[in-house]
Design an enzyme around this catalytic site. Structure first.
Site, PDB file in Angstrom:
ATOM      1  CE  LYS A  43       1.611 -17.514  -2.607  1.00 32.46           C
ATOM      2  NZ  LYS A  43       1.230 -18.816  -2.875  1.00 32.46           N
TER       3      LYS A  43
ATOM      4  CG  ASP B 151      -2.210 -20.012  -1.560  1.00 32.47           C
ATOM      5  OD1 ASP B 151      -1.629 -20.210  -0.483  1.00 32.47           O
ATOM      6  OD2 ASP B 151      -1.639 -20.643  -2.457  1.00 32.47           O
TER       7      ASP B 151
ATOM      8  CG  ASP C 227     -13.689  -7.100   1.727  1.00 32.81           C
ATOM      9  OD1 ASP C 227     -13.508  -6.350   2.565  1.00 32.81           O
ATOM     10  OD2 ASP C 227     -14.202  -6.731   0.337  1.00 32.81           O
TER      11      ASP C 227
ATOM     12  CE1 TYR D 299      -3.372  -2.643   0.396  1.00 33.32           C
ATOM     13  CE2 TYR D 299      -4.697  -0.655   1.039  1.00 33.32           C
ATOM     14  CZ  TYR D 299      -4.723  -1.973   0.868  1.00 33.32           C
ATOM     15  OH  TYR D 299      -5.870  -2.321   0.387  1.00 33.32           O
TER      16      TYR D 299
ATOM     17  CG  ASP E 291      -8.259  -4.776   1.098  1.00 31.75           C
ATOM     18  OD1 ASP E 291      -9.155  -4.486   1.870  1.00 31.75           O
ATOM     19  OD2 ASP E 291      -8.073  -4.836  -0.112  1.00 31.75           O
TER      20      ASP E 291
HETATM   21  C1  IPM Z   1     -10.412  -1.414   3.676  1.00 31.84           C
HETATM   22  C2  IPM Z   1     -10.724  -0.794   2.416  1.00 31.84           C
HETATM   23  C3  IPM Z   1      -9.535   0.375   1.842  1.00 31.84           C
HETATM   24  C4  IPM Z   1      -8.358  -0.628   1.815  1.00 31.84           C
HETATM   25  C5  IPM Z   1      -9.800   1.070   0.542  1.00 31.84           C
HETATM   26  C6  IPM Z   1     -11.044   2.021   0.901  1.00 31.84           C
HETATM   27  C7  IPM Z   1      -8.742   1.901   0.468  1.00 31.84           C
HETATM   28  O1  IPM Z   1     -11.017  -1.681   1.013  1.00 31.84           O
HETATM   29  O2  IPM Z   1     -10.333  -0.636   4.697  1.00 31.84           O
HETATM   30  O3  IPM Z   1     -10.422  -2.588   3.718  1.00 31.84           O
HETATM   31  O4  IPM Z   1      -8.087  -1.179   0.852  1.00 31.84           O
HETATM   32  O5  IPM Z   1      -7.655  -0.744   2.806  1.00 31.84           O
HETATM   33 MG    MG Z   2     -10.884  -3.660   2.027  1.00 34.18          MG
END
Ligand code: IPM
Ligand code: MG
Length: 367
Positions: free
Chosen positions: A194, A227, A255, A143, A251
């Site tokens: 990884k 993975d 999710d 990042y 990240d």
């Molecule tokens: C998160 C989001 C952010 C990230 C975006 C909005 C920049 O997806 O907080 O998970 O990638 O960190």
């Molecule tokens: Mg995210």
């Protein structure tokens, strides 16, 4: 003795302001029913800040964020800003907050509320009772790594570059957060990278092992390739307690973990910096979900992730664990009563509005 805190609210874009309004409702309730009050300030972040000031977060807002006891953020971004210059896109505001406040540890709990076990796309026996904590490194890795950018090549092609880079201490400090949390939970950490492909992953594995051997030998540690971790999360997520991983894998894995719980609309997060001499950390709390432009302005977004993020602030920044527990229970109660926003409603179930959900949770606090 009454407690008084400074809170900076950055509602942001899309559904941000709608879900944040439910936190304001909850704060009002706390002020009149508990000995806790908040000095609340508000400012812009993301697209709305670009519209007003030409940048996704201003220096003045950054100063407020640095001075606050905690920052609560809604969401940033949306199609309206799809064409703004990359360096000042809405997300850059959020990334600057994380980086400048040095919030290196991002805690993303994935808890499956009993009433929602059948809202997940996975089988109830796979997700029922799920309680895992993802600790995502938040200020390093790909990042922020240099060099980065898009350059023109002599052969007429273009090249996009990002750099995955971690130093010893960046890995050790986030590993310590994960081990500390594990001690208060299931005493088990999975560290995910990884290392079969990336040197930065190999260093990650070695440094996490070092922290374990030297400081947390009593906590169980397992290394898992990212993975495989992604696969195991949907195969049998209850094998995990705490997962510590880098910025990018965190990240994605968070999710994925969010969907185990039924909806992205349920997941809170806390981003914490190092503790100062007085034991206080800079902190930013935000739902894991985004700005959901497709449903923004309709009053149908789920406010629970943002309310629970504020609950994490009560726990980690405001030293109000009882109120945080009570909020968790209130959420459980309204879900058990069958209240559902559209994202967690099943076919045929009537969905309530953002405000109705917020109001019901506050009412459940009153008991
Ligand atoms: C998160 C989001 C952010 C990230 C975006 C909005 C920049 O997806 O907080 O998970 O990638 O960190
Ligand atoms: Mg995210």
């Amino acid at each position: 003795m009454s407690k008084q805190f400074n809170l900076l609210m950055l509602a942001g874009d899309g559904i941000g302001p709608e879900v944040m309004a439910e936190v304001s409702r909850f704060i009002d309730w706390l002020s009149s029913n508990r000995e806790i009050s908040f000095d609340v300030d508000e400012a812009l972040v993301g697209g709305c800040s670009i519209d007003a000031d030409g940048v996704p977060v201003t220096d003045a807002t950054m100063e407020k964020a640095m001075a606050a006891d905690a920052v609560l953020l809604g969401a940033v971004g949306g199609p309206k800003w799809a064409d703004v210059e990359f360096a000042i896109r809405p997300e850059a505001g959020l990334l600057r907050l994380r980086k400048d406040m040095e919030l290196f540890a991002n805690l993303r709990p994935a808890i499956c509320f009993e009433a929602l076990t059948d809202a997940s796309s996975l089988k109830p026996e796979v997700v029922g009772g799920l309680d895992i904590m993802i600790v995502r490194e938040l200020t390093g890795g790909v990042y922020f790594g240099e060099p980065r950018g898009i350059t023109d090549l002599p052969n007429g092609q273009r090249r996009g570059v990002n750099t995955q880079v971690y130093d010893t201490e960046e890995i050790r400090r986030v590993a310590r957060v994960a081990f500390d949390l594990a001690k208060k939970r299931g005493n088990k950490v999975h560290s995910s990278e990884k290392c079969n492909v990336m040197e930065s992953g190999l260093l990650w594995r070695e440094e996490v092992q070092w922290v374990h051997d030297n400081e947390f030998a009593d906590v169980e540690l397992e290394h898992i390739l990212a993975d495989n971790c992604a696969m195991q999360l949907v195969r049998w997520p209850k094998q995990f307690d705490v997962i510590v991983t880098d910025n990018l894998f965190g990240d994605m894995l968070s999710d994925e973990a969010a969907m185990l719980t039924g909806s992205l609309g349920m997941l809170p997060s806390a981003s914490l910096g190092a503790a100062d001499a007085g034991g206080k950390s800079k902190a930013l709390y935000e739902p894991v979900h985004g700005s959901a432009p497709d449903i923004a302005g309709q009053g149908i977004a789920n406010p629970i992730a943002t309310l629970l993020s504020f609950g994490m602030a009560l726990r980690y920044s405001f030293d109000c664990p009882e109120e945080a527990d009570q909020l968790d229970k209130a959420v459980e109660t309204v879900l058990a009563e069958g209240l559902r926003t559209a994202d967690i409603a099943k076919d045929g179930e009537t969905a309530v509005s953002t405000q109705e959900m917020g109001r019901a949770i506050v009412e459940a606090m009153a008991g």
